[in-house]
Design a protein around this motif. Structure first.
Motif, PDB file in Angstrom:
ATOM      1  N   CYS A 179       0.859  -1.177   0.000  1.00 26.29           N
ATOM      2  CA  CYS A 179       0.000   0.000   0.000  1.00 26.29           C
ATOM      3  C   CYS A 179       0.902   1.235   0.000  1.00 26.29           C
ATOM      4  O   CYS A 179       1.711   1.419   0.907  1.00 26.29           O
ATOM      5  CB  CYS A 179      -0.907   0.008   1.220  1.00 26.29           C
ATOM      6  SG  CYS A 179      -1.934   1.502   1.311  1.00 26.29           S
ATOM      7  N   ASP A 194       0.008   4.200   0.489  1.00 24.67           N
ATOM      8  CA  ASP A 194      -0.454   5.194   1.460  1.00 24.67           C
ATOM      9  C   ASP A 194      -0.019   4.884   2.892  1.00 24.67           C
ATOM     10  O   ASP A 194       0.431   5.768   3.606  1.00 24.67           O
ATOM     11  CB  ASP A 194      -1.971   5.340   1.389  1.00 24.67           C
ATOM     12  CG  ASP A 194      -2.418   5.959   0.074  1.00 24.67           C
ATOM     13  OD1 ASP A 194      -1.616   6.697  -0.550  1.00 24.67           O
ATOM     14  OD2 ASP A 194      -3.554   5.692  -0.343  1.00 24.67           O
ATOM     15  N   CYS A 195      -0.120   3.615   3.322  1.00 25.02           N
ATOM     16  CA  CYS A 195       0.218   3.296   4.720  1.00 25.02           C
ATOM     17  C   CYS A 195       1.433   2.383   4.860  1.00 25.02           C
ATOM     18  O   CYS A 195       1.908   2.147   5.960  1.00 25.02           O
ATOM     19  CB  CYS A 195      -0.983   2.695   5.439  1.00 25.02           C
ATOM     20  SG  CYS A 195      -1.374   0.985   4.996  1.00 25.02           S
ATOM     21  N   TYR A 220      -8.227  -3.504  -2.379  1.00 29.72           N
ATOM     22  CA  TYR A 220      -7.999  -2.424  -1.434  1.00 29.72           C
ATOM     23  C   TYR A 220      -7.079  -2.904  -0.317  1.00 29.72           C
ATOM     24  O   TYR A 220      -7.043  -4.090  -0.003  1.00 29.72           O
ATOM     25  CB  TYR A 220      -9.328  -1.968  -0.823  1.00 29.72           C
ATOM     26  CG  TYR A 220     -10.288  -1.425  -1.850  1.00 29.72           C
ATOM     27  CD1 TYR A 220     -10.167  -0.117  -2.303  1.00 29.72           C
ATOM     28  CD2 TYR A 220     -11.287  -2.216  -2.377  1.00 29.72           C
ATOM     29  CE1 TYR A 220     -11.041   0.391  -3.255  1.00 29.72           C
ATOM     30  CE2 TYR A 220     -12.165  -1.728  -3.330  1.00 29.72           C
ATOM     31  CZ  TYR A 220     -12.038  -0.420  -3.764  1.00 29.72           C
ATOM     32  OH  TYR A 220     -12.893   0.075  -4.713  1.00 29.72           O
ATOM     33  N   CYS A 221      -6.388  -1.965   0.302  1.00 31.61           N
ATOM     34  CA  CYS A 221      -5.537  -2.264   1.448  1.00 31.61           C
ATOM     35  C   CYS A 221      -6.418  -2.730   2.598  1.00 31.61           C
ATOM     36  O   CYS A 221      -7.412  -2.077   2.935  1.00 31.61           O
ATOM     37  CB  CYS A 221      -4.744  -1.022   1.849  1.00 31.61           C
ATOM     38  SG  CYS A 221      -3.744  -1.244   3.342  1.00 31.61           S
ATOM     39  N   SER A 246      -7.187   1.927   1.287  1.00 31.76           N
ATOM     40  CA  SER A 246      -6.738   2.624   0.086  1.00 31.76           C
ATOM     41  C   SER A 246      -6.713   1.679  -1.114  1.00 31.76           C
ATOM     42  O   SER A 246      -6.459   0.493  -0.985  1.00 31.76           O
ATOM     43  CB  SER A 246      -5.333   3.188   0.319  1.00 31.76           C
ATOM     44  OG  SER A 246      -4.792   3.686  -0.894  1.00 31.76           O
ATOM     45  N   ASN A 277      -4.602   2.430  -3.549  1.00 32.44           N
ATOM     46  CA  ASN A 277      -3.293   2.785  -4.098  1.00 32.44           C
ATOM     47  C   ASN A 277      -2.280   1.683  -3.771  1.00 32.44           C
ATOM     48  O   ASN A 277      -1.409   1.856  -2.929  1.00 32.44           O
ATOM     49  CB  ASN A 277      -2.859   4.139  -3.526  1.00 32.44           C
ATOM     50  CG  ASN A 277      -1.645   4.699  -4.222  1.00 32.44           C
ATOM     51  OD1 ASN A 277      -1.221   4.195  -5.256  1.00 32.44           O
ATOM     52  ND2 ASN A 277      -1.082   5.745  -3.653  1.00 32.44           N
ATOM     53  N   LEU A 278      -2.420   0.540  -4.447  1.00 31.03           N
ATOM     54  CA  LEU A 278      -1.581  -0.629  -4.180  1.00 31.03           C
ATOM     55  C   LEU A 278      -0.626  -0.895  -5.330  1.00 31.03           C
ATOM     56  O   LEU A 278      -0.968  -0.693  -6.494  1.00 31.03           O
ATOM     57  CB  LEU A 278      -2.447  -1.869  -3.951  1.00 31.03           C
ATOM     58  CG  LEU A 278      -3.438  -1.801  -2.798  1.00 31.03           C
ATOM     59  CD1 LEU A 278      -4.276  -3.063  -2.755  1.00 31.03           C
ATOM     60  CD2 LEU A 278      -2.738  -1.592  -1.489  1.00 31.03           C
TER      61      LEU A 278
END
Length: 82
Positions: free
Chosen positions: A8, A10-11, A27-28, A33, A35-36
């Motif tokens: 991810c 984002d995290c 998704y994460c 998120s 954004n993977l």
């Protein structure tokens, strides 16, 4: 259905996700998120006769040497990297 490792962006969480098809939205699992980034992952490459259900001495690691030889950290390791 293949398993893929994703990071991810984002995290920073890394997760192994079962992907049913290329149209599936993933998704994460930690932050939600989308954004993977798909990561490169190595498969297990055991050879020889396995004496038990779990890998052990005598099985080869990805470097092609027996785990007891120098430069190989053990089953599932890659050339000395634990």
């Amino acid at each position: 259905m293949p398993l893929f490792d994703f990071l991810c962006a984002d995290c920073g969480h890394v997760a192994e996700i079962l992907v049913a098809n290329d149209k599936m939205t993933i998704y994460c699992e930690r932050c939600g998120s989308g954004n993977l980034k798909k990561l490169m992952s190595a498969h297990s490459s055991l050879s020889g006769t396995v004496s038990a259900a779990m890998p052990g001495p005598g099985d080869t690691a990805c470097c092609g040497s027996s785990p007891g030889h120098a430069g190989c950290a053990g089953p599932g390791s890659c050339c000395g990297k634990a």
